[in-house]
Design an enzyme around this catalytic site. Structure first.
Site, mmCIF file in Angstrom:
data_model
loop_
_atom_site.group_PDB
_atom_site.id
_atom_site.type_symbol
_atom_site.label_atom_id
_atom_site.label_comp_id
_atom_site.label_asym_id
_atom_site.label_seq_id
_atom_site.Cartn_x
_atom_site.Cartn_y
_atom_site.Cartn_z
ATOM 1 N N LYS A 182 0.879 -1.192 0.085
ATOM 2 C CA LYS A 182 -0.049 -0.062 0.066
ATOM 3 C C LYS A 182 0.741 1.190 -0.053
ATOM 4 O O LYS A 182 0.681 2.064 -0.570
ATOM 5 C CB LYS A 182 -0.822 0.014 1.402
ATOM 6 C CG LYS A 182 -1.361 1.349 1.397
ATOM 7 C CD LYS A 182 -2.409 1.317 2.602
ATOM 8 C CE LYS A 182 -1.593 1.550 3.907
ATOM 9 N NZ LYS A 182 -1.160 3.049 4.323
ATOM 10 N N ARG B 271 -3.825 10.538 5.336
ATOM 11 C CA ARG B 271 -2.747 11.544 5.295
ATOM 12 C C ARG B 271 -1.735 11.427 3.757
ATOM 13 O O ARG B 271 -1.301 12.244 3.447
ATOM 14 C CB ARG B 271 -1.879 11.057 6.216
ATOM 15 C CG ARG B 271 -0.935 12.180 6.542
ATOM 16 C CD ARG B 271 0.159 11.823 7.690
ATOM 17 N NE ARG B 271 1.291 12.263 6.899
ATOM 18 C CZ ARG B 271 1.881 13.235 7.572
ATOM 19 N NH1 ARG B 271 1.126 14.271 8.018
ATOM 20 N NH2 ARG B 271 3.269 13.571 6.906
ATOM 21 N N LYS C 58 14.814 15.101 9.773
ATOM 22 C CA LYS C 58 14.483 13.903 10.160
ATOM 23 C C LYS C 58 14.179 12.831 9.172
ATOM 24 O O LYS C 58 13.463 13.605 8.316
ATOM 25 C CB LYS C 58 13.253 14.099 11.538
ATOM 26 C CG LYS C 58 13.132 12.744 12.067
ATOM 27 C CD LYS C 58 12.013 13.180 13.199
ATOM 28 C CE LYS C 58 11.549 12.023 13.942
ATOM 29 N NZ LYS C 58 10.579 12.248 14.747
ATOM 30 N N VAL C 59 14.293 11.730 9.044
ATOM 31 C CA VAL C 59 13.989 10.942 7.876
ATOM 32 C C VAL C 59 12.757 10.979 7.662
ATOM 33 O O VAL C 59 11.807 10.701 8.439
ATOM 34 C CB VAL C 59 14.589 9.717 8.022
ATOM 35 C CG1 VAL C 59 14.006 8.703 6.823
ATOM 36 C CG2 VAL C 59 16.098 9.226 7.902
ATOM 37 N N SER C 60 12.073 11.307 6.418
ATOM 38 C CA SER C 60 10.632 11.309 6.236
ATOM 39 C C SER C 60 10.082 10.802 4.892
ATOM 40 O O SER C 60 10.858 10.884 3.924
ATOM 41 C CB SER C 60 9.985 12.696 6.175
ATOM 42 O OG SER C 60 8.920 12.770 5.602
ATOM 43 N N VAL C 61 9.500 9.518 4.950
ATOM 44 C CA VAL C 61 9.247 8.668 3.965
ATOM 45 C C VAL C 61 8.391 9.410 2.736
ATOM 46 O O VAL C 61 8.835 9.631 1.796
ATOM 47 C CB VAL C 61 8.542 7.424 4.324
ATOM 48 C CG1 VAL C 61 7.988 6.696 3.078
ATOM 49 C CG2 VAL C 61 9.171 6.764 5.263
ATOM 50 N N CYS D 168 -2.947 12.955 13.503
ATOM 51 C CA CYS D 168 -3.794 11.837 13.274
ATOM 52 C C CYS D 168 -3.697 10.985 14.679
ATOM 53 O O CYS D 168 -2.788 11.402 15.569
ATOM 54 C CB CYS D 168 -3.398 10.834 12.138
ATOM 55 S SG CYS D 168 -1.866 10.119 12.304
HETATM 56 C C1 UD1 Z 1 5.023 6.703 6.300
HETATM 57 C C2 UD1 Z 1 4.119 5.614 6.256
HETATM 58 C C3 UD1 Z 1 3.796 5.247 7.641
HETATM 59 C C4 UD1 Z 1 4.845 5.097 8.433
HETATM 60 C C5 UD1 Z 1 5.880 6.175 8.533
HETATM 61 C C6 UD1 Z 1 7.273 5.895 9.110
HETATM 62 C C7 UD1 Z 1 2.976 5.884 3.984
HETATM 63 C C8 UD1 Z 1 1.676 6.152 3.284
HETATM 64 N N1 UD1 Z 1 3.027 6.052 5.516
HETATM 65 O O1 UD1 Z 1 4.270 7.834 6.845
HETATM 66 O O2 UD1 Z 1 2.791 3.986 7.557
HETATM 67 O O3 UD1 Z 1 4.558 4.587 9.796
HETATM 68 O O4 UD1 Z 1 6.224 6.578 7.081
HETATM 69 O O5 UD1 Z 1 7.838 4.853 8.508
HETATM 70 O O6 UD1 Z 1 3.885 5.497 3.479
HETATM 71 N N2 UD1 Z 1 7.756 14.320 10.277
HETATM 72 C C9 UD1 Z 1 7.981 15.778 10.699
HETATM 73 N N3 UD1 Z 1 7.619 16.846 9.839
HETATM 74 C C10 UD1 Z 1 7.320 16.319 8.313
HETATM 75 C C11 UD1 Z 1 7.243 15.126 7.935
HETATM 76 C C12 UD1 Z 1 7.520 14.274 8.947
HETATM 77 O O7 UD1 Z 1 8.039 16.427 11.609
HETATM 78 O O8 UD1 Z 1 7.363 17.197 7.602
HETATM 79 C C13 UD1 Z 1 8.178 13.692 11.620
HETATM 80 C C14 UD1 Z 1 6.818 12.833 11.993
HETATM 81 O O9 UD1 Z 1 5.989 13.307 12.678
HETATM 82 C C15 UD1 Z 1 7.380 11.193 12.278
HETATM 83 C C16 UD1 Z 1 8.838 11.381 11.444
HETATM 84 O O10 UD1 Z 1 9.001 12.614 10.674
HETATM 85 O O11 UD1 Z 1 7.919 11.749 13.597
HETATM 86 C C17 UD1 Z 1 8.681 10.178 10.269
HETATM 87 O O12 UD1 Z 1 7.587 10.558 9.523
HETATM 88 P P1 UD1 Z 1 7.508 10.109 8.011
HETATM 89 O O13 UD1 Z 1 8.242 9.123 7.686
HETATM 90 O O14 UD1 Z 1 7.144 11.486 7.276
HETATM 91 O O15 UD1 Z 1 5.757 9.357 7.975
HETATM 92 P P2 UD1 Z 1 4.924 9.476 6.851
HETATM 93 O O16 UD1 Z 1 5.611 9.388 5.499
HETATM 94 O O17 UD1 Z 1 3.817 10.387 6.911
#
Ligand code: UD1
Length: 424
Positions: free
Chosen positions: A23, A95, A166-169, A121
């Site tokens: 997904k 999201r 911070k690593v963000s997916v 969320c």
């Molecule tokens: C994706 C996944 C989710 C998974 C998460 C972490 C999808 C659809 N969802 O979510 O299932 O749990 O990766 O592996 O692929 N953050 C910030 N600012 C930002 C972006 C992120 O502070 O602009 C923080 C978040 O609050 C969190 C961390 O960074 O603590 C990681 O989040 P992120 O990797 O971005 O999660 P998603 O991509 O939303």
């Protein structure tokens, strides 16, 4: 509202499960269709609720979406210019709709893009501040008005360097999509290396005649802007979170489960932790088999970005550990509220205590069926696992969370001999 009725205890569950496509890969791949002039075809798609919501969003923006459930394919055709407003009513349920920001900005940088801002969320705050900062580094202007994020770059986007704090997916996927047609080269530092991000990169590279996106360092990603993408086709990778969930059905019942259509290299840490617990693991290029001994050992682990233990798999293993004699410890390092399954598992008789980002689990000999509520996708599976192991009947409410990410779950579990029914 639909609920699951599960009768336990189920012991020594054995069988094989065909894992669906991921997904979390499918969502950015679908969003990236916006970048294409003509059409894209995705195969091995999981037709779960979130994927259907993303399809609705693309239709809303003007794309033609053809879904074949039988063939597990989705074809997206772009006949005309997309609408540039991503509405609240759909983005509020998922999201990942935020991924449309990067795709629309990448394709139509000189126009104004309006995207309903996603809020928090149940996992805690889920800001998009890194995404926005990344877009700004490419020259986009940002505004927030009436709950909508407004983005535009009058003079087009120009490649630059952006470091994620911070690593963000989703942030990495968004910035990749925004940079595809930007002038010059974009460098992303501290990029995500999650298998789902690599899947998006390989789709975009294979749809162009050059490998324009590449890692030049462990977390350094370079995107050399290209002129256009016309059409593409891609097989979505297997879902590493669903695969781990199904393996854990075998572990919590001390049985043996084989999961097909999954690359074991996508779950390095998870398999290592299962081995430390005393499970026997066998892998091939596209399958994982777990054989759980009667007596398993407690374990400590931490969640972190890939290749470490996935935060999504954390509540699932937590459920298993409630049945393992001794004291286990989990450190959650990605989301602030990812222990939502704990109070529900405790209702089944588990002993989990939470202090800040740490959970201590003291394994119990027996769990007993109860009425439970799921509050997010992965905690719903954790509660299902607890109910499978518990003595007596459990009712799991708010299973719509589960429909967001597990395709035909009751059918899969029934095939393994588990007594599960969907009731109203
Ligand atoms: C994706 C996944 C989710 C998974 C998460 C972490 C999808 C659809 N969802 O979510 O299932 O749990 O990766 O592996 O692929 N953050 C910030 N600012 C930002 C972006 C992120 O502070 O602009 C923080 C978040 O609050 C969190 C961390 O960074 O603590 C990681 O989040 P992120 O990797 O971005 O999660 P998603 O991509 O939303």
């Amino acid at each position: 509202m639909k609920q699951y009725l599960i009768k336990g205890p189920n012991k020594g569950v054995r069988g094989t499960i065909e894992c669906d496509g991921s997904k979390n890969s499918c969502l950015p791949l679908l969003a990236s269709s916006i970048l294409f002039e003509d059409s894209i075809v995705l195969t091995n798609v999981p037709l779960v609720k979130d994927v259907l919501t993303m399809c609705n969003l693309l239709e809303e923006l003007g794309a033609k979406v053809e879904i074949s459930e039988k063939n597990k394919t989705i074809k997206i055709t772009n006949k005309k210019k997309h609408k540039l407003v991503v509405p609240y009513k759909l983005i509020s349920t998922m999201r990942a709709g935020a991924l449309l920001m990067g795709a629309l900005l990448g394709k139509y940088p000189k126009n104004k893009i309006f995207c309903a801002a996603s809020g928090g969320c149940s996992l805690g705050a889920r800001p998009t501040n890194f995404h926005i900062a990344g877009f700004k580094s490419l020259g986009a202007k940002y505004n927030l008005k009436n709950g909508y994020t407004i983005l535009s770059a009058k003079n087009g986007l120009i490649g630059n360097t952006y470091k994620f704090p911070k690593v963000s997916v989703t942030g990495t996927c968004n910035l990749i999509m925004a940079s595809v047609f930007a002038k010059k080269t974009t460098t992303i530092l501290n990029a995500s290396r999650e298998p789902e991000v690599l899947d998006l990169i390989s789709f975009l590279n294979n749809s162009s005649n050059s490998k324009f996106i590449k890692f030049t360092g462990k977390r350094t990603l370079q995107i050399r802007g290209i002129k256009k993408l016309i059409r593409g086709s891609h097989k979505v990778i297997g879902d590493r979170i669903a695969a781990f969930s199904y393996l854990c059905v075998g572990v919590i019942t001390r049985g043996k489960i084989k999961v097909n259509n999954i690359n074991p290299k996508h779950l390095p840490k998870e398999l290592e932790v299962l081995k430390r617990m005393g499970c026997e693991i066998k892998t091939s290029n596209s399958s994982i088999t777990v054989n759980a001994k009667k007596k398993l050992k407690p374990v400590s682990f931490k969640t972190n970005p890939w290749p470490e233990f996935a935060t999504d798999n954390q509540p699932i293993l937590m459920a298993v550990l409630t049945t393992v004699d001794g004291k286990s410890k989990i450190e959650e390092n990605v989301f602030s509220q990812r222990f939502q399954a704990a109070p529900e598992l405790n209702r089944l008789g588990a002993s989990i205590s939470i202090k800040r980002n740490t959970a201590i689990i003291v394994g119990q000999k027996k769990l007993y069926g109860a009425q439970c509520i799921s509050s997010d996708l992965r905690s719903s599976f954790a509660i299902i696992l607890g109910s499978i192991a518990a003595i007596g009947s459990s009712k799991v409410q708010r299973v719509y969370h589960n429909f967001r990410g597990y395709y035909q779950l009751p059918k899969k579990l029934k095939k393994l001999g588990i007594n599960i029914k969907v009731i109203n």
